[in-house]
Design an enzyme around this catalytic site. Structure first.
Site, PDB file in Angstrom:
ATOM      1  N   HIS A 353      41.413  37.335  42.304  1.00  0.00           N
ATOM      2  CA  HIS A 353      41.497  38.217  41.140  1.00  0.00           C
ATOM      3  C   HIS A 353      42.002  39.609  41.509  1.00  0.00           C
ATOM      4  O   HIS A 353      42.323  40.402  40.621  1.00  0.00           O
ATOM      5  CB  HIS A 353      40.118  38.305  40.480  1.00  0.00           C
ATOM      6  CG  HIS A 353      40.167  38.652  39.022  1.00  0.00           C
ATOM      7  ND1 HIS A 353      41.290  38.478  38.247  1.00  0.00           N
ATOM      8  CD2 HIS A 353      39.221  39.165  38.191  1.00  0.00           C
ATOM      9  CE1 HIS A 353      41.037  38.868  37.008  1.00  0.00           C
ATOM     10  NE2 HIS A 353      39.793  39.290  36.952  1.00  0.00           N
ATOM     11  N   ASP A 357      45.673  38.077  37.552  1.00  0.00           N
ATOM     12  CA  ASP A 357      44.831  38.279  36.370  1.00  0.00           C
ATOM     13  C   ASP A 357      44.493  36.937  35.725  1.00  0.00           C
ATOM     14  O   ASP A 357      45.171  35.929  35.951  1.00  0.00           O
ATOM     15  CB  ASP A 357      45.551  39.166  35.351  1.00  0.00           C
ATOM     16  CG  ASP A 357      45.695  40.608  35.837  1.00  0.00           C
ATOM     17  OD1 ASP A 357      44.818  41.051  36.604  1.00  0.00           O
ATOM     18  OD2 ASP A 357      46.679  41.260  35.458  1.00  0.00           O
TER      19      ASP A 357
END
Length: 382
Positions: A353, A357
Site C-alpha cells: 500500500h 492504492d
C-alpha cells in the site's frame, strides 16, 4: 546418586498450547523434595501452572533463573531420585494432583472412592469434580499404553533454502504495508478454449496448454495498465519497470522457489509453457541457478494445485504485488436472469500500500478477470 529425571516446562495448559511463560523458583539446589512438592510456578498469558516433583529426591541442578522467560518443553531442572522410596501404602493419594487433594479435603471425599484416570491411576481434578457433582466415579479410563506411550520427535536443521525463504518472508512482512484484495473468475471460457485446441497445441509444440500461460499473459496486460504494481520503491524514488519478468512459485521437496519467465510480454503461449516446464523440472531437481530466480517484477503463485481455495499470498520484496491463484470449483452463479453451475476460481492480489492504492489493486484484479473470462482479448491484445 540415584536416577536423574528432568523437569521441563509444560507444552499444554488447559487444552491450549503454551507460548511462553515467566518462571518462579520455589526450591533450592540440594534441597530434598517429596512427591508433589512444588518446585516451579510458570506464569503464562493464560494462567499460572504449578510444576511439582514426580518423585522424591534431591534437586541437583537448575537450568533457569528466577523470572526467566521459558518456552514449551524447555528443560528447567534435574532431580536425583532416591533409590529407596518411602512406603506409599501409608499415605493415601500420594501421587494425586495437588488441586485434586485440595478439593477432596474441602469436601471430605475419600481418595478410595475416586477412580483416578490420570497416568498410573493418578487422581485428577476432573475426577474429583465429577464425583462431587454426581456421586459416581468417572466411567472412562484410558489404557496405560496410551497414557504412558512414547512421544517420538525428529529434529532436523533447517536447510539453507528454508532459512532464506523464512528470512525473506519475514522481511516482506516487516517492510511492506501489505493489503490483499479478492475477486472471482468464471473459468468456463478458458476451459472451453483449452479443450478445443489442446490436441492441436500439444501436437504442434510438444507441450500441454495449461492455465498458467493464460494468467501470465493476463497479468502482463494488467500490469501495463496499472504500472505501479510493476514497480518498486528505492529510497525516496519509485522505479517503474517497462519490462515484464514474471516469477512463478514452484513447490519442491526443499521448499518454495520462484523461477522467472523473462520478457513474458514478448513470447508466445507455447514459449511460456515450454519455459515453465523446463524451469519447473530444474527446480524439482535442485538445479536452478540463482540468476534464474532473480529480478522478477511481479509474482504469480498457484496454491490451487494443492487444493487451496482461498489465501493471502506474501509479497516477494522488492516487488509491489503478488497474484494468488486457487482451486477451481463448480458453483451456482447468476448468468443473466438464470442460475447456472460454473467452474469458479478465487483470485487474490496482495500489494504494498506504500506504492499501490486500493483503486489500482481492485482495478488490476478486474482486468485479470476480464481477460480470463474472455481469453480472445489476450490474443487480440485488447
Amino acid at each position: 546418586m540415584g536416577k536423574i529425571i528432568e523437569i521441563r516446562a509444560p507444552k499444554i495448559l488447559g487444552g491450549e498450547s503454551v507460548t511462553e511463560g515467566i518462571v518462579k523458583i520455589k526450591r533450592n539446589i540440594g534441597e530434598a523434595v517429596k512427591v508433589d512438592d512444588l518446585i516451579f510456578e510458570v506464569e503464562t498469558d493464560k494462567a499460572a501452572l504449578e510444576l511439582t516433583a514426580e518423585a522424591s529426591g534431591e534437586i541437583t541442578e537448575f537450568l533457569v533463573k528466577e523470572n526467566d522467560i521459558v518456552s514449551p518443553g524447555q528443560l528447567l531442572a534435574r532431580l536425583s531420585v532416591r533409590e529407596v522410596q518411602e512406603d506409599k501404602s501409608e499415605i493415601p493419594a500420594i501421587r494425586d494432583a495437588p488441586s485434586a487433594r485440595k478439593i477432596m479435603e474441602e469436601n471430605a471425599i475419600s481418595a478410595k472412592s475416586v477412580k483416578g484416570t490420570g497416568m498410573g491411576g493418578r487422581i485428577t481434578k476432573a475426577d474429583v469434580v465429577h464425583i462431587s457433582k454426581t456421586g459416581q466415579p468417572t466411567i472412562y479410563e484410558l489404557p496405560e499404553s496410551v497414557m504412558s506411550g512414547e512421544r517420538r520427535e525428529k529434529r532436523i536443521k533447517m536447510s539453507k533454502i528454508r532459512q532464506v525463504i523464512a528470512a525473506r518472508l519475514k522481511a516482506s512482512q516487516n517492510t511492506a504495508a501489505t493489503l490483499t484484495t479478492f475477486n472471482e473468475i468464471d473459468m468456463q471460457s478458458v476451459m472451453n478454449l483449452r479443450a478445443k485446441y489442446k490436441e492441436i497445441f500439444e501436437k504442434k509444440y510438444g507441450i500441454k496448454l495449461g492455465f498458467m500461460s493464460f494468467f501470465i499473459k493476463a497479468a502482463v496486460q494488467a500490469l501495463k495498465e496499472i504500472p505501479e504494481i510493476n514497480a518498486e520503491i528505492s529510497g525516496d524514488e519509485i522505479i517503474y519497470k517497462h519490462y515484464y519478468d514474471i516469477g512463478v512459485a514452484v513447490g519442491t521437496d526443499k521448499g518454495l522457489v520462484v523461477p522467472v519467465i523473462r520478457s513474458a510480454d514478448q513470447i508466445s503461449f507455447a514459449e511460456i509453457e515450454l519455459t515453465l516446464a523446463a524451469l519447473g523440472k530444474r527446480a524439482r531437481e535442485g538445479k536452478l541457478q540463482v540468476s534464474e530466480m532473480e529480478g522478477a517484477t511481479f509474482t504469480i503463485s498457484n496454491g490451487g494445485i494443492y487444493g487451496s481455495l482461498f489465501s493471502t499470498p506474501i509479497i516477494n520484496p522488492p516487488q509491489s504485488g503478488i497474484l494468488g491463484m486457487h482451486s477451481i470449483q463448480n458453483r451456482p452463479v447468476a448468468v443473466g436472469n438464470s442460475i447456472e453451475i460454473r467452474p469458479i476460481m478465487y483470485i487474490a492480489l496482495s500489494y504494498d500500500h506504500k506504492i499501490v492504492d486500493g483503486k489500482g489493486a481492485v482495478t488490476f484484479l478486474v482486468k485479470i478477470k476480464s481477460y480470463i473470462e474472455d481469453p480472445n482479448r489476450l490474443i487480440l491484445g485488447v
